[in-house]
Design a protein around this motif. Structure first.
Motif, PDB file in Angstrom:
ATOM      1  N   MET A 270      37.129  55.454  83.782  1.00 53.62           N
ATOM      2  CA  MET A 270      38.490  55.788  84.183  1.00 53.62           C
ATOM      3  C   MET A 270      39.192  54.597  84.841  1.00 53.62           C
ATOM      4  O   MET A 270      40.392  54.439  84.694  1.00 53.62           O
ATOM      5  N   ASN A 271      38.446  53.801  85.575  1.00 53.05           N
ATOM      6  CA  ASN A 271      38.922  52.582  86.221  1.00 53.05           C
ATOM      7  C   ASN A 271      40.234  52.798  86.993  1.00 53.05           C
ATOM      8  O   ASN A 271      41.269  52.215  86.647  1.00 53.05           O
ATOM      9  N   PRO A 272      40.213  53.640  88.023  1.00 51.03           N
ATOM     10  CA  PRO A 272      41.447  53.938  88.743  1.00 51.03           C
ATOM     11  C   PRO A 272      42.063  52.724  89.427  1.00 51.03           C
ATOM     12  O   PRO A 272      43.287  52.641  89.548  1.00 51.03           O
ATOM     13  N   ILE A 273      41.261  51.759  89.847  1.00 43.48           N
ATOM     14  CA  ILE A 273      41.810  50.572  90.516  1.00 43.48           C
ATOM     15  C   ILE A 273      42.659  49.768  89.539  1.00 43.48           C
ATOM     16  O   ILE A 273      43.768  49.327  89.872  1.00 43.48           O
TER      17      ILE A 273
ATOM     18  N   VAL B 288      49.434  49.954  86.269  1.00 39.24           N
ATOM     19  CA  VAL B 288      50.040  50.750  85.196  1.00 39.24           C
ATOM     20  C   VAL B 288      50.897  51.856  85.810  1.00 39.24           C
ATOM     21  O   VAL B 288      52.044  52.078  85.391  1.00 39.24           O
ATOM     22  N   PHE B 289      50.347  52.532  86.814  1.00 41.14           N
ATOM     23  CA  PHE B 289      51.102  53.586  87.504  1.00 41.14           C
ATOM     24  C   PHE B 289      52.385  53.019  88.117  1.00 41.14           C
ATOM     25  O   PHE B 289      53.461  53.597  87.967  1.00 41.14           O
ATOM     26  N   LEU B 290      52.255  51.880  88.794  1.00 43.18           N
ATOM     27  CA  LEU B 290      53.431  51.283  89.439  1.00 43.18           C
ATOM     28  C   LEU B 290      54.486  50.860  88.427  1.00 43.18           C
ATOM     29  O   LEU B 290      55.691  51.027  88.664  1.00 43.18           O
ATOM     30  N   SER B 291      54.058  50.323  87.287  1.00 45.95           N
ATOM     31  CA  SER B 291      55.044  49.911  86.283  1.00 45.95           C
ATOM     32  C   SER B 291      55.707  51.110  85.613  1.00 45.95           C
ATOM     33  O   SER B 291      56.889  51.060  85.291  1.00 45.95           O
TER      34      SER B 291
ATOM     35  N   ALA C  69      50.476  63.534  91.817  1.00 44.37           N
ATOM     36  CA  ALA C  69      49.875  64.864  91.955  1.00 44.37           C
ATOM     37  C   ALA C  69      49.682  65.521  90.584  1.00 44.37           C
ATOM     38  O   ALA C  69      48.631  66.119  90.317  1.00 44.37           O
ATOM     39  N   THR C  70      50.675  65.393  89.710  1.00 40.75           N
ATOM     40  CA  THR C  70      50.561  65.958  88.372  1.00 40.75           C
ATOM     41  C   THR C  70      49.442  65.271  87.595  1.00 40.75           C
ATOM     42  O   THR C  70      48.676  65.926  86.876  1.00 40.75           O
ATOM     43  N   THR C  71      49.311  63.959  87.768  1.00 37.93           N
ATOM     44  CA  THR C  71      48.230  63.223  87.112  1.00 37.93           C
ATOM     45  C   THR C  71      46.877  63.698  87.616  1.00 37.93           C
ATOM     46  O   THR C  71      45.950  63.924  86.823  1.00 37.93           O
ATOM     47  N   PHE C  72      46.745  63.885  88.928  1.00 39.21           N
ATOM     48  CA  PHE C  72      45.492  64.379  89.500  1.00 39.21           C
ATOM     49  C   PHE C  72      45.133  65.749  88.940  1.00 39.21           C
ATOM     50  O   PHE C  72      43.988  65.990  88.541  1.00 39.21           O
TER      51      PHE C  72
ATOM     52  N   ALA D  66      53.167  61.329  83.751  1.00 40.36           N
ATOM     53  CA  ALA D  66      52.007  61.876  84.450  1.00 40.36           C
ATOM     54  C   ALA D  66      50.960  62.376  83.457  1.00 40.36           C
ATOM     55  O   ALA D  66      49.765  62.194  83.676  1.00 40.36           O
ATOM     56  N   ILE D  67      51.408  62.983  82.376  1.00 41.85           N
ATOM     57  CA  ILE D  67      50.478  63.508  81.377  1.00 41.85           C
ATOM     58  C   ILE D  67      50.151  62.439  80.337  1.00 41.85           C
ATOM     59  O   ILE D  67      49.000  62.175  80.051  1.00 41.85           O
TER      60      ILE D  67
END
Length: 191
Positions: free
Chosen positions: A19-22, A27-30, A45-48, A117-118
């Motif tokens: 998953m490599n969340p770090i 990617v999330f920020l962009s 939250a929706t992603t979680f 998010a999805i």
């Protein structure tokens, strides 16, 4: 029922690496650039929630879904690898990937993709083929199914003969040769 901490750590470290969340923070920020902080928290939250639901579905019915379509774990992982290869080749060429670039109809009035998010955060970035295959294999190990171990220590959950391992090795070697020739051909175009 005792908890096997060694197995738990193996599954956790496998999922964390896949998953490599770090690495997905940029990617999330962009993808959420220009959004208000409240909207960013809502996307997170929706992603979680999406990742949790995706993982629960993968564990509970993942193997059944693959069996319905007649797909083995190895086939699923190979197909996922091909998709990653295609995206990587697009990135090497400097062209935007069709899988990661929203179409005009997918972009809302504000100019942002409303469903980041999805897609692409939950799936395929966090809950992709690697995550699903890892969860299905971990479940088969917990249930004690199968008798074959793969190189990463997980049981495949299948009662196949020895020839299947050779077929998979031949397929992987063939895929590697194909990938090398595609990459070499791609790089030769720019010489």
């Amino acid at each position: 029922m005792a908890i096997d901490f060694t197995f738990s750590m193996k599954v956790f470290s496998s999922l964390f690496a896949i998953m490599n969340p770090i690495a997905n923070i940029p990617v999330f920020l962009s993808l959420t650039e220009g959004m208000a902080d409240g909207k960013k928290r809502a996307v997170a939250a929706t992603t979680f929630i999406g990742v949790t639901i995706g993982c629960v579905i993968s564990v509970t019915v993942g193997e059944t879904i693959l069996n319905v379509f007649g797909v083995s774990i190895e086939d699923f992982r190979l197909a996922g690898g091909l998709l990653v290869l295609l995206i990587a080749l697009d990135m090497v060429h400097g062209s935007p990937s069709a899988q990661h670039t929203p179409q005009r109809r997918e972009v809302g009035a504000s100019g942002y993709d409303q469903d980041v998010a999805i897609f692409p955060l939950t799936t395929p970035l966090l809950v992709g083929p690697g995550t699903i295959a890892t969860l299905v294999r971990a479940l088969s190990v917990c249930q004690g199914d199968g008798n074959r171990q793969t190189s990463d220590g997980y049981d495949t959950g299948s009662n196949r003969g020895r020839n299947d391992g050779r077929k998979l090795d031949d397929n992987i070697q063939g895929f590697s040769s194909l990938a090398r020739s595609v990459i070499d051909g791609s790089l030769n175009r720019y010489d």
